[in-house]
Design an enzyme around this catalytic site. Structure first.
Site, PDB file in Angstrom:
ATOM      1  CG  ASP A  19      -1.683  -1.270   1.441  1.00  0.00           C
ATOM      2  OD1 ASP A  19      -2.123  -1.855   0.449  1.00  0.00           O
ATOM      3  OD2 ASP A  19      -1.871  -1.659   2.609  1.00  0.00           O
ATOM      4  CD  GLU A 226      -8.920  -3.073  -0.956  1.00  0.00           C
ATOM      5  OE1 GLU A 226      -9.403  -3.115   0.191  1.00  0.00           O
ATOM      6  OE2 GLU A 226      -8.159  -3.950  -1.397  1.00  0.00           O
TER       7      GLU A 226
END
Ligand code: FUB
Length: 327
Positions: A19, A226
């Site tokens: 991420d 997401e």
């Protein structure tokens, strides 16, 4: 001497990272990743295998320099409101301070967004005692516009709980919309000048097709799942995100930071591992995609590694799709 990473190779191999939110601060490249734990746990759709407890900040003087791991920048034990699962973070700079935004489950098991501050982009970061009022779900991305206004984008389905907020209140039984209904979008709110509170309620962002029709929940190749990220290019706001179940990174553009955003195409084809999550940053006169895959662990979903590759635009401002394993 640490190794100088090549494009499409892990930035670091001594820890698992994911991420990546990359920024240029003080003339250097700072990367704010999740820190995946080297634990063997069962995988489920709720993301319980992502049991992260702290964050490390990585930096590079430039893309031809070794990566420095600045060590633990924030640990869950120092965050009074957080119970577990420190997921994808981001960072921003304003008013001489670095702000580090991170999601975690609160003591009731509800994902909230917290913030921590430092005078140093590498941290360590000091957390505020409580989460940011009015926040929910996961994957904060904070975009500071040219006029100084800052916007926080959040949201993620399934483990990220976004579908449980459809009524504006947390509903543990909340479901995704039916396939023929408009998909859920990420949520956005402007931040106050203090950067640690919302100026307004989070509001849902609309993502539409070229004809202005909402992308539908059943359109899993294009609908939001997401990993929001916003960058600006030639006066347009580019909202990029993961499609989750179909494993693409895609993007939509708008003239307004709050949308509606018009779907434009794919940025990254699927990588090894279930999740895909990224950031897009200009370094010098080139643009780069920071992303992750699970190649370092031979495909274990929750043991990922951060990588980068150059991202290029066509003349009309569309992004050229990247095939992660093609040379
Ligand atoms: O790292 C935990 C979660 O996995 C992130 O919050 C999601 O975006 C996915 O990458």
């Amino acid at each position: 001497m640490a190794k100088i990473p090549k494009q499409r190779e892990p930035l670091v191999t001594h820890i698992y990272t994911a991420d990546p939110s990359a920024h240029v601060f003080e003339g250097k490249i700072y990367i704010y990743p999740s820190h995946d734990r080297d634990i063997d746990v069962e995988q489920n759709d709720n993301g319980d295998q992502y049991m992260m407890e702290d964050y490390h900040v990585l930096s590079m003087d430039d893309l031809n320099s070794p990566v420095i791991d600045h060590g633990v920048a924030l640990h869950i034990n120092d965050v009074p409101w957080a119970k577990q699962q420190m997921w994808a973070p981001d960072a921003a700079f304003k008013n001489g301070t670095y702000y580090f935004y991170f999601p975690a489950r609160d003591k009731e098991g509800i994902f909230r967004i917290g913030v921590a501050t430092s005078k140093n982009p590498a941290g360590p970061f000091k957390p505020e005692p409580d989460y940011i009022k009015g926040t929910f779900s996961i994957d904060p991305a904070v975009f500071v516009d040219d006029d100084g206004k800052a916007y926080m984008y959040v949201g993620g389905l399934w483990g990220g709980q976004l579908e449980k907020w459809k009524t504006g209140k947390f509903d543990p039984n909340g479901k995704e919309p039916a396939p023929t209904e408009p998909a859920l979008g990420p949520y956005v709110a402007e931040l106050n000048d203090d950067m640690i509170s919302l100026k307004e309620d989070l509001q849902q962002v609309s993502i539409v097709d070229e004809d202005g029709n909402p992308i539908l929940a059943g359109d899993e190749d294009r609908r939001f799942f997401e990993a929001s990220w916003v960058h600006k290019y030639n006066g347009y706001y580019y909202l990029s995100y993961s499609t989750g179940t179909t494993h693409y990174l895609v993007y939509a553009i708008s003239k307004n930071p709050k949308g509606p955003f018009v779907y434009k195409g794919r940025i990254l084809e699927p990588v090894i591992g279930w999740t895909t999550h990224h950031s897009i940053v200009q370094i010098g006169d080139k643009w780069y995609l920071f992303y992750h895959d699970s190649s370092l662990s031979n495909g274990v979903n929750h043991k990922r590694c951060v990588k980068y590759t150059e991202l290029t635009y066509n003349e009309d401002g569309t992004i050229k799709t990247i095939h992660p394993y093609e040379k």
